[in-house]
Design an enzyme around this catalytic site. Structure first.
Site, PDB file in Angstrom:
ATOM      1  CG  HIS A  12      -2.064   0.957   1.102  1.00 50.19           C
ATOM      2  ND1 HIS A  12      -1.979   2.283   1.448  1.00 50.19           N
ATOM      3  CD2 HIS A  12      -3.313   0.754   0.629  1.00 50.19           C
ATOM      4  CE1 HIS A  12      -3.141   2.860   1.194  1.00 50.19           C
ATOM      5  NE2 HIS A  12      -3.963   1.962   0.696  1.00 50.19           N
ATOM      6  CD  GLU A  38      -8.949  -3.157  -3.732  1.00 47.68           C
ATOM      7  OE1 GLU A  38      -9.979  -3.800  -3.461  1.00 47.68           O
ATOM      8  OE2 GLU A  38      -8.979  -2.047  -4.270  1.00 47.68           O
TER       9      GLU A  38
HETATM   10  N1  COA Z   1       4.053  -7.395  -4.727  1.00 48.85           N
HETATM   11  C1  COA Z   1       5.371  -7.438  -4.909  1.00 48.85           C
HETATM   12  N2  COA Z   1       6.166  -6.369  -4.733  1.00 48.85           N
HETATM   13  C2  COA Z   1       5.576  -5.213  -4.384  1.00 48.85           C
HETATM   14  C3  COA Z   1       4.198  -5.115  -4.165  1.00 48.85           C
HETATM   15  C4  COA Z   1       3.419  -6.269  -4.348  1.00 48.85           C
HETATM   16  N3  COA Z   1       2.111  -6.258  -4.171  1.00 48.85           N
HETATM   17  N4  COA Z   1       3.905  -3.861  -3.806  1.00 48.85           N
HETATM   18  C5  COA Z   1       5.055  -3.190  -3.814  1.00 48.85           C
HETATM   19  N5  COA Z   1       6.064  -4.002  -4.166  1.00 48.85           N
HETATM   20  C6  COA Z   1       7.468  -3.654  -4.290  1.00 48.85           C
HETATM   21  C7  COA Z   1       7.662  -2.856  -5.558  1.00 48.85           C
HETATM   22  O1  COA Z   1       7.964  -3.676  -6.654  1.00 48.85           O
HETATM   23  C8  COA Z   1       8.778  -1.934  -5.182  1.00 48.85           C
HETATM   24  O2  COA Z   1       9.973  -2.599  -5.394  1.00 48.85           O
HETATM   25  P1  COA Z   1      11.172  -1.868  -6.196  1.00 48.85           P
HETATM   26  O3  COA Z   1      11.548  -0.700  -5.325  1.00 48.85           O
HETATM   27  O4  COA Z   1      12.224  -2.918  -6.268  1.00 48.85           O
HETATM   28  O5  COA Z   1      10.618  -1.437  -7.493  1.00 48.85           O
HETATM   29  C9  COA Z   1       8.617  -1.730  -3.686  1.00 48.85           C
HETATM   30  O6  COA Z   1       7.825  -2.811  -3.208  1.00 48.85           O
HETATM   31  C10 COA Z   1       7.934  -0.444  -3.352  1.00 48.85           C
HETATM   32  O7  COA Z   1       6.753  -0.406  -4.108  1.00 48.85           O
HETATM   33  P2  COA Z   1       6.100   0.928  -4.589  1.00 48.85           P
HETATM   34  O8  COA Z   1       5.713   0.743  -5.998  1.00 48.85           O
HETATM   35  O9  COA Z   1       6.947   2.112  -4.233  1.00 48.85           O
HETATM   36  O10 COA Z   1       4.835   1.019  -3.738  1.00 48.85           O
HETATM   37  P3  COA Z   1       3.735   2.025  -4.052  1.00 48.85           P
HETATM   38  O11 COA Z   1       3.504   2.748  -2.813  1.00 48.85           O
HETATM   39  O12 COA Z   1       3.978   2.860  -5.233  1.00 48.85           O
HETATM   40  O13 COA Z   1       2.590   1.043  -4.491  1.00 48.85           O
HETATM   41  C11 COA Z   1       0.748  -0.288  -4.569  1.00 48.85           C
HETATM   42  C12 COA Z   1       1.514   0.734  -3.749  1.00 48.85           C
HETATM   43  C13 COA Z   1      -0.576  -0.583  -3.883  1.00 48.85           C
HETATM   44  C14 COA Z   1       0.469   0.285  -5.976  1.00 48.85           C
HETATM   45  C15 COA Z   1       1.608  -1.576  -4.705  1.00 48.85           C
HETATM   46  O14 COA Z   1       1.861  -2.079  -3.420  1.00 48.85           O
HETATM   47  C16 COA Z   1       0.948  -2.612  -5.588  1.00 48.85           C
HETATM   48  O15 COA Z   1       1.111  -2.562  -6.806  1.00 48.85           O
HETATM   49  N6  COA Z   1       0.198  -3.577  -4.990  1.00 48.85           N
HETATM   50  C17 COA Z   1      -0.518  -4.563  -5.772  1.00 48.85           C
HETATM   51  C18 COA Z   1      -1.810  -3.979  -6.336  1.00 48.85           C
HETATM   52  C19 COA Z   1      -2.846  -3.754  -5.280  1.00 48.85           C
HETATM   53  O16 COA Z   1      -3.076  -4.595  -4.422  1.00 48.85           O
HETATM   54  N7  COA Z   1      -3.530  -2.608  -5.379  1.00 48.85           N
HETATM   55  C20 COA Z   1      -4.587  -2.256  -4.452  1.00 48.85           C
HETATM   56  C21 COA Z   1      -4.167  -1.118  -3.585  1.00 48.85           C
HETATM   57  S1  COA Z   1      -5.316  -0.790  -2.297  1.00 48.85           S
END
Ligand code: COA
Length: 378
Positions: free
Chosen positions: A260, A318
């Site tokens: 998140h 989710e």
């Molecule tokens: N699975 C695997 N790795 C994940 C991950 C997940 N669900 N969520 C984050 N990471 C990793 C990213 O790949 C990133 O790694 P990197 O630095 O090597 O690229 C690191 O953790 C940080 O992620 P980041 O993209 O900065 O987090 P964010 O704050 O931008 O993203 C979400 C938040 C929700 C978009 C992200 O966690 C995600 O894509 N989750 C899956 C989709 C989801 O469940 N969405 C519903 C949200 S309520």
């Protein structure tokens, strides 16, 4: 080649993470402690003790309704559903889109602000989202949409109109109410920000909601629960979880329903929804996915923790949204649209708040492209 000017700008190139863009009285997300407060109420208490109508009253007027106000709002929302249903024939082929969110966006765009009394606009939009989502689901199955029953609560009628539960199915309706309340508002998430940007131009609520639906559709926001269910189905049994998750991460894929932007601990709404599914079990409606979901969550948290010890990734809303919406009988294709059925209440409250604020949201960008070559005068 010259680049952009040197004006000092504060920059956040990381998706505005941690940037405050508004004061709000609506909700507060504490990502470190895993706490969500909606207008002074903890989400756990609100979602497990109150229905969607109460959450609407709270978000739109600032306090939980007494019994008389609750009954009046429930009735007005019921009649708004009846009006929304009567408008379905005028939507053309909007509801024939293959994706529920595309259908919702197109259907909502038909609503004209000048045709709705301002005092009814929130009800009209809230009702329209539920009626159109349910009608889309029926049409997709090549069956006629079911007319609303204005005597029912919003959650119960939505389930009935979608063909997921009968009118008297109180257990499923209560579980959906818990979901709708838990998902009704959540700080400055992407779709709420979108709605507020549109409202800040003094545009109308319909335009703001249509834009917000577009933002909610994406898999990084409201599009995750469908893929979570697909993941649970692909894993199948708890023993297969570790292998499946490892393979997914090794291939560079994200685990849906995990991580998140704000929470560094488990999303408090995941616990609310897990509890609501337990209540369903106690009422005799069993979800065979709850035990699997818990096992997959434990494996995913452990695997992600090993790979990224410095960036705690835990279950988000989710993850258990998939379990609860499946348990109440809604099809996977309707999951994101059901998120919109809930979140429209929060969007509308934010639109009001932004209209009252009256200030255009207009950030800056830093130009990093080329400037025109300076031509020396001959
Ligand atoms: N699975 C695997 N790795 C994940 C991950 C997940 N669900 N969520 C984050 N990471 C990793 C990213 O790949 C990133 O790694 P990197 O630095 O090597 O690229 C690191 O953790 C940080 O992620 P980041 O993209 O900065 O987090 P964010 O704050 O931008 O993203 C979400 C938040 C929700 C978009 C992200 O966690 C995600 O894509 N989750 C899956 C989709 C989801 O469940 N969405 C519903 C949200 S309520």
């Amino acid at each position: 080649m010259m680049k952009g000017h040197d004006k000092e700008l504060t920059m956040d190139a990381n998706g505005l993470e941690g940037v405050v863009v508004a004061d709000t009285e609506l909700s507060d997300v504490d990502g470190e402690r895993g706490r969500l407060v909606i207008r002074g109420h903890d989400v756990e208490q609100l979602a497990l003790q109150h229905d969607f109508e109460s959450a609407c009253a709270l978000l739109w007027s600032g306090s939980l309704p007494d019994a008389a106000a609750h009954a009046a709002l429930r009735q007005r929302l019921g009649w708004a559903r009846v009006r929304a249903f009567a408008r379905l024939p005028s939507l053309g082929d909007a509801l024939s889109a293959a994706d529920a969110m595309d259908a919702l966006r197109a259907a909502l765009a038909h609503l004209r602000v000048d045709e709705v009394a301002p005092s009814e606009l929130k009800l009209e939009l809230t009702a329209t989202v539920a009626v159109c989502a349910a009608a889309w689901s029926r049409l997709r199955e090549s069956v006629e949409p079911l007319a609303p029953d204005p005597r029912l609560g919003h959650a119960a009628d939505y389930l009935r109109m979608a063909g997921a539960a009968s009118a008297g199915d109180g257990a499923r309706a209560a579980a959906l109410d818990a979901y709708l309340v838990a998902a009704s508002d959540h700080g400055m998430n992407a779709s709420t920000f979108t709605a507020r940007v549109v409202a800040s131009t003094q545009s109308d609520a319909v335009s703001a909601i249509v834009a917000a639906i577009g933002a909610l559709k994406g898999p990084l926001h409201g599009g995750a629960p469908g893929p979570v269910l697909a993941m649970l189905d692909a894993i199948g049994t708890p023993e297969r979880a570790a292998h499946w998750i490892e393979r997914q991460l090794a291939a560079g894929q994200r685990i849906m329903g995990m991580g998140h932007r704000v929470y560094r601990v488990r999303d408090p709404r995941a616990a609310v929804l897990e509890r609501a599914v337990e209540r369903l079990h106690a009422a005799g409606v069993r979800s065979n996915r709850l035990a699997l979901a818990r096992a997959v969550e434990a494996v995913a948290v452990a695997s992600l923790g090993e790979r990224r010890p410095e960036r705690r990734l835990a279950a988000n809303v989710e993850f258990y949204t998939a379990v609860i919406l499946d348990a109440v009988g809604l099809p996977q294709a309707l999951f994101s649209a059901t998120f919109a059925v809930a979140r429209v209440a929060g969007w509308l409250a934010h639109v009001d708040e932004q209209h009252a604020r009256g200030r255009l949201i207009r950030p800056a960008s830093r130009y990093v492209g080329p400037l025109p070559e300076v031509c020396e005068a001959a």
